[in-house]
Design an enzyme around this catalytic site. Structure first.
Site, PDB file in Angstrom:
ATOM      1  CB  THR A  64      -0.489   6.070  -9.080  1.00 50.09           C
ATOM      2  OG1 THR A  64      -0.253   6.367  -7.703  1.00 50.09           O
ATOM      3  CG2 THR A  64      -1.902   6.488  -9.462  1.00 50.09           C
ATOM      4  CE  LYS A  68       3.159   3.391  -7.475  1.00 51.00           C
ATOM      5  NZ  LYS A  68       4.147   4.068  -6.625  1.00 51.00           N
ATOM      6  N   GLY A 129       7.370   0.510   7.781  1.00 52.65           N
ATOM      7  CA  GLY A 129       6.226   0.187   6.921  1.00 52.65           C
ATOM      8  C   GLY A 129       6.617  -0.865   5.903  1.00 52.65           C
ATOM      9  N   GLY A 131       4.527  -1.674   3.067  1.00 47.41           N
ATOM     10  CA  GLY A 131       3.562  -1.615   1.955  1.00 47.41           C
ATOM     11  C   GLY A 131       4.261  -1.539   0.608  1.00 47.41           C
ATOM     12  NE  ARG A 153       0.563  -0.777  11.112  1.00 44.64           N
ATOM     13  CZ  ARG A 153      -0.512  -0.516  10.403  1.00 44.64           C
ATOM     14  NH1 ARG A 153      -1.455   0.256  10.922  1.00 44.64           N
ATOM     15  NH2 ARG A 153      -0.666  -0.995   9.192  1.00 44.64           N
ATOM     16  CB  THR A 154       2.078  -7.225  11.807  1.00 42.00           C
ATOM     17  OG1 THR A 154       1.112  -6.196  11.590  1.00 42.00           O
ATOM     18  CG2 THR A 154       1.386  -8.523  12.117  1.00 42.00           C
ATOM     19  CG  LEU A 208       8.841   7.295   0.214  1.00 44.67           C
ATOM     20  CD1 LEU A 208      10.250   7.172   0.753  1.00 44.67           C
ATOM     21  CD2 LEU A 208       8.270   5.917  -0.067  1.00 44.67           C
ATOM     22  CE1 TYR A 210       3.220  14.644  -2.812  1.00 46.58           C
ATOM     23  CE2 TYR A 210       4.467  12.593  -2.661  1.00 46.58           C
ATOM     24  CZ  TYR A 210       3.382  13.312  -3.132  1.00 46.58           C
ATOM     25  OH  TYR A 210       2.455  12.673  -3.905  1.00 46.58           O
TER      26      TYR A 210
HETATM   27  P1  NAP Z   1       0.678   1.398   1.696  1.00 41.79           P
HETATM   28  O1  NAP Z   1       0.821   0.296   0.709  1.00 41.79           O
HETATM   29  O2  NAP Z   1      -0.631   1.770   2.229  1.00 41.79           O
HETATM   30  O3  NAP Z   1       1.707   0.979   2.857  1.00 41.79           O
HETATM   31  C1  NAP Z   1       2.080   1.724   3.894  1.00 41.79           C
HETATM   32  C2  NAP Z   1       2.581   0.817   5.030  1.00 41.79           C
HETATM   33  O4  NAP Z   1       2.646   1.651   6.148  1.00 41.79           O
HETATM   34  C3  NAP Z   1       1.624  -0.317   5.402  1.00 41.79           C
HETATM   35  O5  NAP Z   1       1.929  -1.474   4.707  1.00 41.79           O
HETATM   36  C4  NAP Z   1       1.835  -0.437   6.899  1.00 41.79           C
HETATM   37  O6  NAP Z   1       2.921  -1.342   7.202  1.00 41.79           O
HETATM   38  C5  NAP Z   1       2.255   0.955   7.305  1.00 41.79           C
HETATM   39  N1  NAP Z   1       1.121   1.670   7.911  1.00 41.79           N
HETATM   40  C6  NAP Z   1      -0.074   1.963   7.352  1.00 41.79           C
HETATM   41  N2  NAP Z   1      -0.869   2.627   8.222  1.00 41.79           N
HETATM   42  C7  NAP Z   1      -0.147   2.746   9.362  1.00 41.79           C
HETATM   43  C8  NAP Z   1      -0.412   3.304  10.641  1.00 41.79           C
HETATM   44  N3  NAP Z   1      -1.602   3.894  10.928  1.00 41.79           N
HETATM   45  N4  NAP Z   1       0.549   3.224  11.590  1.00 41.79           N
HETATM   46  C9  NAP Z   1       1.756   2.640  11.326  1.00 41.79           C
HETATM   47  N5  NAP Z   1       2.043   2.081  10.134  1.00 41.79           N
HETATM   48  C10 NAP Z   1       1.119   2.145   9.165  1.00 41.79           C
HETATM   49  O7  NAP Z   1       1.246   2.762   1.102  1.00 41.79           O
HETATM   50  P2  NAP Z   1       2.397   2.926   0.036  1.00 41.79           P
HETATM   51  O8  NAP Z   1       1.831   2.873  -1.320  1.00 41.79           O
HETATM   52  O9  NAP Z   1       3.529   2.011   0.383  1.00 41.79           O
HETATM   53  O10 NAP Z   1       2.823   4.453   0.282  1.00 41.79           O
HETATM   54  C11 NAP Z   1       3.307   4.856   1.528  1.00 41.79           C
HETATM   55  C12 NAP Z   1       3.589   6.364   1.558  1.00 41.79           C
HETATM   56  O11 NAP Z   1       4.628   6.680   0.645  1.00 41.79           O
HETATM   57  C13 NAP Z   1       2.378   7.215   1.156  1.00 41.79           C
HETATM   58  O12 NAP Z   1       2.340   8.334   1.999  1.00 41.79           O
HETATM   59  C14 NAP Z   1       2.716   7.653  -0.265  1.00 41.79           C
HETATM   60  O13 NAP Z   1       2.128   8.879  -0.586  1.00 41.79           O
HETATM   61  C15 NAP Z   1       4.226   7.760  -0.183  1.00 41.79           C
HETATM   62  N6  NAP Z   1       4.893   7.604  -1.483  1.00 41.79           N
HETATM   63  C16 NAP Z   1       5.696   8.603  -1.914  1.00 41.79           C
HETATM   64  C17 NAP Z   1       6.373   8.485  -3.122  1.00 41.79           C
HETATM   65  C18 NAP Z   1       7.259   9.599  -3.576  1.00 41.79           C
HETATM   66  O14 NAP Z   1       7.616   9.651  -4.755  1.00 41.79           O
HETATM   67  N7  NAP Z   1       7.673  10.473  -2.695  1.00 41.79           N
HETATM   68  C19 NAP Z   1       6.228   7.330  -3.915  1.00 41.79           C
HETATM   69  C20 NAP Z   1       5.400   6.294  -3.438  1.00 41.79           C
HETATM   70  C21 NAP Z   1       4.739   6.457  -2.212  1.00 41.79           C
HETATM   71  P3  NAP Z   1       2.806  -2.346   8.447  1.00 41.79           P
HETATM   72  O15 NAP Z   1       1.418  -2.920   8.369  1.00 41.79           O
HETATM   73  O16 NAP Z   1       3.866  -3.352   8.165  1.00 41.79           O
HETATM   74  O17 NAP Z   1       3.037  -1.576   9.686  1.00 41.79           O
END
Ligand code: NAP
Length: 249
Positions: A64, A68, A129, A131, A153-154, A208, A210
């Site tokens: 995690t 990853k 997003g 990420g 956002r970018t 995503l 929960y």
């Molecule tokens: P991450 O790498 O931090 O990426 C999230 C993306 O969201 C960033 O790259 C950014 O994209 C955008 N973002 C971040 N802060 C923001 C803000 N304040 N306002 C607007 N956009 C914002 O996170 P991740 O690992 O991809 O995970 C994202 C979410 O998915 C988390 O909540 C995680 O818990 C959830 N998740 C759930 C599962 C599941 O099985 N359900 C699995 C994996 C992850 P930009 O900079 O391009 O805007």
């Protein structure tokens, strides 16, 4: 140690409360499986080979945040999906001591979204997003034959921004997936900045996140008549897929 005891675990940092450990410990107890699930909280992924060497019986582990991608160079081979997505969340320890990387997030996402898509009504999707999680989501949407537009956002060459979300784009993209952490506990009053008034009954809005069970993104979408879901089913399905990978492949 009992030589029959298999060990599984979770690699990440920090770990805090782990869904995976609770999920697998309950599964092992319920089904009488002779196995233990441990958290491996590693401040540096370079510690992983040492941990593996010191854990006899280790059959596989989940990976995690934030490893990853960083775990990939430490593996001997990658399943094609994981290679293409560029992220690994499941590692299988082979009998010969080598390591194979998989991505079960994509399976969890695809199989939880599939029942919500009706016939040919959904052809285009927005992914909010850019990420780590968005990579598996984009890949999964393409597996389901949807055209994907990423929203960030970018400004970037592979994405649009929230300011670009015109009525036309909102009408065409009837699948919208939130892969940002907006709305996640404790920041439950936040939501992605999209024109919610453009959502209709034809839209499927997938979060995503929960925790909470119903996010602000989902509430706003539901108020427009859209179908909504949170990421809990994805989380369960990716864990069950990990178990299949460790025990059946
Ligand atoms: P991450 O790498 O931090 O990426 C999230 C993306 O969201 C960033 O790259 C950014 O994209 C955008 N973002 C971040 N802060 C923001 C803000 N304040 N306002 C607007 N956009 C914002 O996170 P991740 O690992 O991809 O995970 C994202 C979410 O998915 C988390 O909540 C995680 O818990 C959830 N998740 C759930 C599962 C599941 O099985 N359900 C699995 C994996 C992850 P930009 O900079 O391009 O805007």
């Amino acid at each position: 140690m009992d030589s029959k005891l298999s060990i599984y675990g979770l690699v990440g940092y920090p770990l805090g409360h782990s869904f995976s450990r609770a999920f697998f410990s309950e599964k092992f107890a319920r089904e009488g499986i002779m196995a233990k699930y441990r958290n491996f909280e590693l401040p540096d992924i370079a510690l992983l080979p040492g941990v593996i060497a010191e854990t006899p019986g280790l059959r596989g582990f989940n990976v995690t945040i934030p490893y990853k991608q960083a775990v990939m160079p430490l593996l001997d081979r990658l399943n094609p999906d994981a290679a293409e997505i560029g992220a690994v969340n499941v590692v299988r320890c082979e009998a010969d001591g080598t390591l194979t990387g998989y991505n079960s997030d994509v399976y969890g996402f695809v199989e939880s979204l599939r029942p919500l898509l009706s016939g040919g009504n959904h052809t285009d999707a927005l992914v909010l997003g850019t990420g780590g999680a968005s990579r598996a989501v984009c890949y999964g949407l393409r597996m389901l034959s949807l055209n994907v537009t990423r929203v960030s956002r970018t400004p970037g060459k592979d994405n649009i921004t929230y300011a670009d979300l015109t009525p036309d784009i909102m009408a065409r993209n009837t699948v919208i997936v939130n892969t940002t952490p907006l709305g996640m506990y404790p920041n439950v009053d936040t939501a992605p900045d999209i024109p919610y008034e453009r959502l209709t009954r034809a839209h499927v809005c997938y979060d995503l996140v929960y925790n909470p069970e119903q996010t602000l993104f989902m509430k706003r979408a539901e108020a427009q008549g859209a179908t909504t879901t949170n990421g809990l089913r994805m989380l369960h399905l990716q864990a069950l897929r990990a178990w299949d990978i460790w025990t059946h492949y």
